[in-house]
Design a protein around this motif. Sequence first.
Motif, short mmCIF file in Angstrom:
data_model
loop_
_atom_site.label_atom_id
_atom_site.label_comp_id
_atom_site.label_asym_id
_atom_site.label_seq_id
_atom_site.Cartn_x
_atom_site.Cartn_y
_atom_site.Cartn_z
N ALA A 59 16.94 -8.10 5.24
CA ALA A 59 15.59 -8.42 4.80
C ALA A 59 15.32 -7.63 3.54
N GLY A 60 14.32 -8.06 2.78
CA GLY A 60 13.98 -7.36 1.54
C GLY A 60 12.57 -7.67 1.13
N ALA A 61 12.13 -7.06 0.04
CA ALA A 61 10.79 -7.31 -0.47
C ALA A 61 10.76 -7.11 -1.97
N ILE A 62 9.82 -7.80 -2.60
CA ILE A 62 9.53 -7.65 -4.02
C ILE A 62 8.09 -7.15 -4.13
N VAL A 63 7.86 -6.16 -5.01
CA VAL A 63 6.49 -5.76 -5.31
C VAL A 63 6.19 -6.13 -6.75
N THR A 64 4.96 -6.61 -6.99
CA THR A 64 4.62 -7.08 -8.32
C THR A 64 3.11 -7.25 -8.44
N ASP A 65 2.65 -7.90 -9.53
CA ASP A 65 1.23 -8.11 -9.75
C ASP A 65 0.78 -9.46 -9.20
N GLU A 66 -0.49 -9.78 -9.39
CA GLU A 66 -1.10 -10.98 -8.81
C GLU A 66 -0.43 -12.27 -9.28
N GLU A 67 -0.25 -12.41 -10.59
CA GLU A 67 0.25 -13.67 -11.14
C GLU A 67 1.66 -13.99 -10.66
N LEU A 68 2.56 -13.01 -10.74
CA LEU A 68 3.94 -13.26 -10.33
C LEU A 68 4.06 -13.38 -8.81
N ALA A 69 3.22 -12.67 -8.07
CA ALA A 69 3.28 -12.74 -6.61
C ALA A 69 3.05 -14.16 -6.11
N SER A 70 2.08 -14.83 -6.68
CA SER A 70 1.78 -16.20 -6.26
C SER A 70 2.99 -17.12 -6.50
N LYS A 71 3.64 -16.93 -7.63
CA LYS A 71 4.80 -17.76 -7.96
C LYS A 71 5.98 -17.44 -7.03
N LEU A 72 6.21 -16.15 -6.78
CA LEU A 72 7.33 -15.75 -5.95
C LEU A 72 7.18 -16.21 -4.51
N LYS A 73 5.95 -16.23 -4.01
CA LYS A 73 5.72 -16.70 -2.64
C LYS A 73 6.11 -18.16 -2.49
N MET A 74 5.91 -18.94 -3.54
CA MET A 74 6.35 -20.33 -3.49
C MET A 74 7.85 -20.44 -3.71
N MET A 75 8.40 -19.63 -4.62
CA MET A 75 9.82 -19.69 -4.92
C MET A 75 10.68 -19.37 -3.70
N SER A 99 0.82 -1.20 0.00
CA SER A 99 0.00 0.00 0.00
C SER A 99 0.86 1.26 0.00
N PHE A 100 1.93 1.26 0.79
CA PHE A 100 2.82 2.42 0.86
C PHE A 100 3.48 2.68 -0.49
N ILE A 101 3.92 1.62 -1.15
CA ILE A 101 4.63 1.76 -2.42
C ILE A 101 3.67 2.08 -3.56
N GLY A 102 2.42 1.64 -3.43
CA GLY A 102 1.46 1.80 -4.52
C GLY A 102 1.46 0.61 -5.45
N ALA A 103 1.72 -0.58 -4.89
CA ALA A 103 1.76 -1.82 -5.67
C ALA A 103 0.62 -2.72 -5.26
N LYS A 104 0.33 -3.72 -6.10
CA LYS A 104 -0.74 -4.66 -5.79
C LYS A 104 -0.32 -5.66 -4.72
N HIS A 105 0.91 -6.14 -4.82
CA HIS A 105 1.36 -7.18 -3.87
C HIS A 105 2.82 -6.93 -3.49
N ALA A 106 3.17 -7.32 -2.27
CA ALA A 106 4.55 -7.34 -1.81
C ALA A 106 4.85 -8.72 -1.25
N ILE A 107 6.08 -9.18 -1.47
CA ILE A 107 6.52 -10.48 -0.99
C ILE A 107 7.79 -10.27 -0.17
N GLY A 108 7.74 -10.58 1.11
CA GLY A 108 8.90 -10.43 1.97
C GLY A 108 9.91 -11.54 1.72
N VAL A 109 11.18 -11.14 1.53
CA VAL A 109 12.25 -12.10 1.26
C VAL A 109 13.43 -11.83 2.17
N GLY A 110 14.45 -12.66 2.06
CA GLY A 110 15.59 -12.58 2.96
C GLY A 110 16.42 -11.33 2.79
N ASN A 111 16.49 -10.80 1.58
CA ASN A 111 17.25 -9.58 1.29
C ASN A 111 16.94 -9.14 -0.13
#
Length: 371
Positions: free
Chosen positions: A199-215, A52-64
């Motif tokens: 720590a880090g994060a990726i912001v992206t759309d619906e389709e890629l977010a689902s894949k990245l959460k599994m990756m 929400s802060f960035i203005g993206a549809k989805h964020a995925i928290g990652v290690g860095n």
Amino acid sequence: MRKMHTEVKFFDYPFLFKEYEEEYTRIFREVCGKGAFILGEEVKRFEEEFASFIGAKHAIGVGNCTDGLLLSLYAAGIGLGDEVISVSHTFVATIEVIKFLGAKPVFADIADDHNMDVDTVEELITPRTKALLPVHLNGRVCSKMERLVEIARERGLVIIEDAAQAIGAKYKGKGAGTFGLAGCFSFYPAKLLGTFGDAGAIVTDEELASKLKMMRNHGRGEHGKVMFWGQNSRMDNMHAAFLRFKLQRLKGAIQRRREIARKYHEGLSVVGELRLPPKPVEDGDHYDVFQNYELEAEGREGLIKHLKDDGIEVAVPWGGKAVHQFAALGLASSLPRTDSHFKKAMMLPMYPSLRDDQLSHTVETIAGFYR
């Protein structure tokens, strides 16, 4: 009598904890007391709030952020023999992920604001080019991002943004990290939104977010079913909880950074031997957040010694070399603007807890050196 100095650290790491020590201690106890440490409710909530802060549809928290770039490029299909256009004026992590995937980094030169010169990108595209990887350095989004998006669309390329240093930065009202397929952010302690570790994060759309959460979780989907090869790059709840607390205060921290940048500009713009970054403005194309204050200085080595002698710590970006200048990496390239920049580049102290007297002392000491 020995002269008394106003000490100015390049970055005040202990203050990160001391500023809200009681609150951080409370958060630590609460998270530990729940007994949930990896990919729990705190991570989910932080992802929603950060998107929400960035203005993206989805964020995925990652290690860095490095993992974020690697996962994003891999999810976009970048692999052996592909070419990715980026810049050499960046931390080596941006380029190492390209090499790690077996792809080839191709360097564009930088523009006057130290970011990718978008006008040079088209001439670098070959049949092997698959992605464009702009880096939004020092809290400033690359200029002409709309043109870069247009080039990507016309040539069938993907854009992955390295926004590690640009949380909250905007170009024509659009947030860093939201122009392409994915944007990657860093929460390293010294970053705009820093935690107490990596720590880090990726912001992206619906389709890629689902894949990245599994990756990020070994390629595992529902009920632990492995869907494809992945890796371990999971954000933990402790970092997420600290980041949620700090995110609520980020706008104020950014305003302080912009105030410091404004005072640097006011005090140093009269010094002809310096080339300053663009000053912060409220009504232009750019809303800069000033992760760093990077300038070019004539007689840099003498200035750095002068500042050190007066108790002021400064830094030369990445040990004084762009990525293509590290001989061990074998990436020698002709980048006249980047080469020229690294002969003079240096960074001044820039963080919200920098006091006005420390700021004035830094400005006066620099001006005094050139007088």
